[in-house]
Write a protein that holds these residues in place. Structure first.
Motif, PDB file in Angstrom:
ATOM      1  N   ILE A   1      41.083  56.114  51.127  1.00 55.10           N
ATOM      2  CA  ILE A   1      39.644  55.807  51.187  1.00 55.10           C
ATOM      3  C   ILE A   1      39.288  54.576  50.361  1.00 55.10           C
ATOM      4  O   ILE A   1      38.199  54.024  50.502  1.00 55.10           O
ATOM      5  N   TYR A   2      40.207  54.152  49.462  1.00 53.89           N
ATOM      6  CA  TYR A   2      39.926  52.954  48.670  1.00 53.89           C
ATOM      7  C   TYR A   2      41.237  52.370  48.143  1.00 53.89           C
ATOM      8  O   TYR A   2      42.154  53.108  47.765  1.00 53.89           O
ATOM      9  N   ILE A   3      41.318  51.039  48.166  1.00 55.02           N
ATOM     10  CA  ILE A   3      42.465  50.313  47.607  1.00 55.02           C
ATOM     11  C   ILE A   3      41.926  49.286  46.628  1.00 55.02           C
ATOM     12  O   ILE A   3      40.980  48.557  46.937  1.00 55.02           O
TER      13      ILE A   3
ATOM     14  N   GLY B   1      25.414  54.920  43.331  1.00 61.84           N
ATOM     15  CA  GLY B   1      25.606  56.200  44.002  1.00 61.84           C
ATOM     16  C   GLY B   1      26.856  56.245  44.861  1.00 61.84           C
ATOM     17  O   GLY B   1      27.540  57.277  44.938  1.00 61.84           O
ATOM     18  N   LYS B   2      27.185  55.111  45.515  1.00 65.10           N
ATOM     19  CA  LYS B   2      28.363  55.084  46.385  1.00 65.10           C
ATOM     20  C   LYS B   2      29.644  55.270  45.586  1.00 65.10           C
ATOM     21  O   LYS B   2      30.583  55.926  46.037  1.00 65.10           O
TER      22      LYS B   2
ATOM     23  N   VAL C   1      34.297  58.728  43.823  1.00 63.97           N
ATOM     24  CA  VAL C   1      35.060  59.455  42.802  1.00 63.97           C
ATOM     25  C   VAL C   1      35.156  60.936  43.156  1.00 63.97           C
ATOM     26  O   VAL C   1      36.211  61.567  42.977  1.00 63.97           O
ATOM     27  N   LYS C   2      34.075  61.509  43.688  1.00 68.65           N
ATOM     28  CA  LYS C   2      34.090  62.931  44.059  1.00 68.65           C
ATOM     29  C   LYS C   2      35.064  63.216  45.188  1.00 68.65           C
ATOM     30  O   LYS C   2      35.577  64.338  45.311  1.00 68.65           O
TER      31      LYS C   2
ATOM     32  N   LYS D   1      29.959  44.595  51.692  1.00 66.16           N
ATOM     33  CA  LYS D   1      30.146  45.393  50.483  1.00 66.16           C
ATOM     34  C   LYS D   1      30.132  46.883  50.805  1.00 66.16           C
ATOM     35  O   LYS D   1      29.468  47.336  51.731  1.00 66.16           O
ATOM     36  N   LYS D   2      30.869  47.642  49.977  1.00 65.56           N
ATOM     37  CA  LYS D   2      30.867  49.090  50.109  1.00 65.56           C
ATOM     38  C   LYS D   2      30.478  49.783  48.802  1.00 65.56           C
ATOM     39  O   LYS D   2      29.925  50.872  48.811  1.00 65.56           O
ATOM     40  N   LEU D   3      30.785  49.125  47.660  1.00 61.87           N
ATOM     41  CA  LEU D   3      30.542  49.766  46.366  1.00 61.87           C
ATOM     42  C   LEU D   3      29.791  48.859  45.398  1.00 61.87           C
ATOM     43  O   LEU D   3      30.053  48.849  44.201  1.00 61.87           O
ATOM     44  N   SER D   4      28.896  48.061  45.895  1.00 59.59           N
ATOM     45  CA  SER D   4      28.128  47.133  45.060  1.00 59.59           C
ATOM     46  C   SER D   4      29.036  46.248  44.210  1.00 59.59           C
ATOM     47  O   SER D   4      28.814  46.041  43.020  1.00 59.59           O
ATOM     48  N   GLU D   5      30.096  45.727  44.841  1.00 57.97           N
ATOM     49  CA  GLU D   5      31.059  44.890  44.119  1.00 57.97           C
ATOM     50  C   GLU D   5      30.388  43.628  43.585  1.00 57.97           C
ATOM     51  O   GLU D   5      29.482  43.076  44.200  1.00 57.97           O
TER      52      GLU D   5
END
Length: 607
Positions: free
Chosen positions: A36-38, A59-60, A65-66, A296-300
């Motif tokens: 799900i993430y690299i 929030g993302k 993390v969850k 973007k996916k995680l507010s990078e």
């Protein structure tokens, strides 16, 4: 908290504690075993533990993390290797929470084939066959422009024939249409010296390397040699090629040519995406430019995305620049290049240029999104024209002027009118040039522009938003002078279009605008220009025809303008006058005049 969750958290803590403090790539998996993430890190243990040791405002990231159920990692030698590996893995697996590069196409090259008489063309396939490949380029428009330039300057072959010395000597080929229209020198039949052809190919390679100055110097020497040998036509042809090259150089040279090999990267972003512009500079000339979009996916942060983009571009097009200009300091290092944050001078100008490009790209994206709703095609084209031509208002009403005279005779002019991007023929106007003697395009342009807009102004009719002048700086200057005299320069925008290179000129600006040859704006301007030329030439031919007929009748002794006017009024055409019987002529004009006209066209008949 249930036992399963406690067990999972303990497992993740052990995994984090076992991570090395080395550069590498980490991968997060969900409970289904899907990545799900690299991510990449200079210190794997420090970076991964940060996900679990602090409270995330985004929030993302909290959701990510969850969902982590497993962690795997790959250790590499350097942070540079980690960036490259991260980039490759993201493209392969496309994890849900990673930013997505929105441009993953193959890039075009310019190839010079390894042949006795090499062909030069574009390709997206890199084949290791001994041929020379230049690029890849991030703009297909740049590739086509360069190849068009080469074919204008050098007579390159385009056929796929096997032009070995044996085949040419045995006479296996015949010249084709390209030879007959002057675009190829027919090496297939031994018409073109191989050494000269290879010299042309070497010049093309120099241009592709950015060494235009050396090619210009070489061609200038050839031109002077031809002139010394009194071969002025050949000297003029070389001069034309030099001007084409200088035009290409002037469009691409933006900084000091002493800046030999530099890559420039800039970045801008918003909540949803980041945009990275790349410019490659060789000898002061921009030879590549491209803008990439990352979702973007995680507010990078920009500091995370820019290194990824740099490694992406350098791995794709194999950049070798030793200097990389960036807008802010990066906490990464490269073995074969150094990062520079320019503050002043030509390198700062390059950075400013890159930042302008990336900002324009982002604004264009936002405009496209806001205009995504369906709108009439005419409205969309007018908005594109307004943007491309830097107009204050939509050019709903456009007028174009063209002068027509052949060998200085019967000078006329034409004005065509477009409304909402289409011809509005009821408003087309012809002009007979009244105040100018001889073929003087500038004075003729002044006269027709004055007559047209003086009348519109006096009658209170609507003025065009844009006036297009068919011609270069001289004709444009003549039109601007009249509009200034009529106090209309603030109400009407005016541009000129030069035929040879389709250059767009603005009043007072020595540098022309070059629109993409496939742009809708240029196509509308070309349509206007061609329509004005057609309309003017048609009127010019009609006028010449009438003058010829009148001069023919004036050759008849005793026949004056009033008699000619009566004849045309009744017979309508020259052929009907010529074929009329003596009785028909006598019914229109006096008997003696009828006899003279009849005898002139029927010398073998008696009355």
């Amino acid at each position: 908290m249930n036992e399963a969750r406690i067990e999972l958290e303990n497992k993740l803590k052990l995994l984090v504690q076992s991570l090395p403090s080395s550069p590498g790539v980490y991968q997060y998996y969900n409970e289904d075993g899907v990545i799900i993430y690299i991510g990449k890190a200079k210190d794997l243990k420090k970076r991964v533990s940060s996900y679990f040791s602090k409270k995330h405002e985004d929030g993302k990231t909290r959701i990510l993390v969850k969902k982590i159920a497993d962690i795997k990692h790959i250790v590499v030698d350097s942070e540079e290797d980690a960036l490259l590996l991260e980039n490759n893995l993201i493209k392969k697996y496309q994890p849900r929470y990673n930013i997505l590069l929105k441009d993953d196409k193959s890039y075009p090259y310019i190839v010079i084939k390894n042949e006795p008489y090499p062909r030069v063309f574009q390709t997206r396939n890199f084949i290791r066959d001994g041929s020379s490949y230049f690029g890849p380029y991030t703009s297909i428009g740049m590739v086509r422009t360069l190849i068009d330039l080469f074919r204008q300057i050098y007579p390159l072959r385009t056929c796929k024939l096997n032009l070995s010395d044996e085949n040419i000597k045995d006479g296996k080929f015949r010249e084709c249409l390209e030879y007959h229209i002057g675009k190829c020198k027919a090496p297939c039949i031994g018409q073109f010296d191989k050494d000269i052809y290879q010299g042309n190919i070497q010049s093309i390679k120099e241009i592709l390397h950015g060494n235009i100055t050396s090619v210009l110097k070489y061609m200038h020497g050839i031109m002077l040699n031809y002139a010394d040998e009194l071969e002025f036509e050949k000297a003029e042809e070389v001069k034309r090629k030099i001007e084409l090259l200088k035009g290409h150089q002037s469009k691409s040279t933006v900084v000091n040519p002493k800046i030999t090999n530099v890559d420039v990267f800039s970045i801008t972003d918003d909540d949803k995406a980041a945009y990275v512009n790349f410019i490659r500079v060789v000898n002061g000339a921009i030879i590549q430019s491209h803008t990439m979009e990352y979702r973007k996916k995680l507010s990078e942060e920009k500091s995370e995305i820019l290194p990824l983009a740099i490694f992406e571009m350098r791995s794709r097009i194999k950049l070798l620049a030793r200097e990389i200009l960036v807008p802010f300091k990066l906490n990464i290092e490269l073995d074969n290049a150094k990062f520079i944050v320019p503050k002043i001078g030509d390198k700062k100008k390059l950075m400013d240029l890159s930042e302008r490009n990336v900002k324009y790209f982002r604004l264009d994206k936002l405009k496209q999104q806001s205009l995504h709703k369906k709108e009439p095609r005419e409205e969309r084209i007018l908005k594109v024209m307004q943007s491309d031509l830097r107009l204050k208002v939509l050019p709903r009403h456009i007028e174009c002027f063209d002068n027509s005279n052949i060998q200085g005779t019967n000078p006329v002019a034409a004005c065509v009118v477009f409304r909402n991007g289409k011809p509005y023929k009821k408003d087309y106007r012809h002009f007979n040039i009244k105040t100018v003697e001889g073929p003087n395009d500038f004075a003729s342009m002044e006269e027709v522009v004055y007559r047209r807009y003086k009348r519109l102004k006096e009658e209170g009719q609507g003025l065009p938003q844009l006036v297009v002048i068919d011609g270069g700086k001289g004709q444009l200057g003549a039109a601007v002078k009249i509009l200034r005299d009529l106090d209309l320069t603030d109400k009407i925008s005016v541009i000129g279009i030069a035929k040879r290179l389709e250059e767009i000129f603005y009043p007072g600006d020595p540098v022309p605008l070059y629109l993409d040859k496939n742009s809708e704006s240029l196509k509308i301007i070309q349509y206007l220009r061609n329509e004005a030329h057609r309309f003017g030439i048609t009127f010019h031919r009609q006028k010449r025809s009438i003058n010829f007929i009148q001069s023919e009748l004036n050759n008849i002794s005793g026949i004056g303008d009033k008699t000619i006017e009566l004849l045309f009024k009744n017979f309508k055409s020259f052929n009907k006058i010529k074929e009329a019987t003596i009785e028909n002529l006598e019914a229109v004009v006096a008997k003696d005049k009828a006899a003279k006209v009849y005898s002139y066209f029927n010398p073998d008949k008696t009355i």
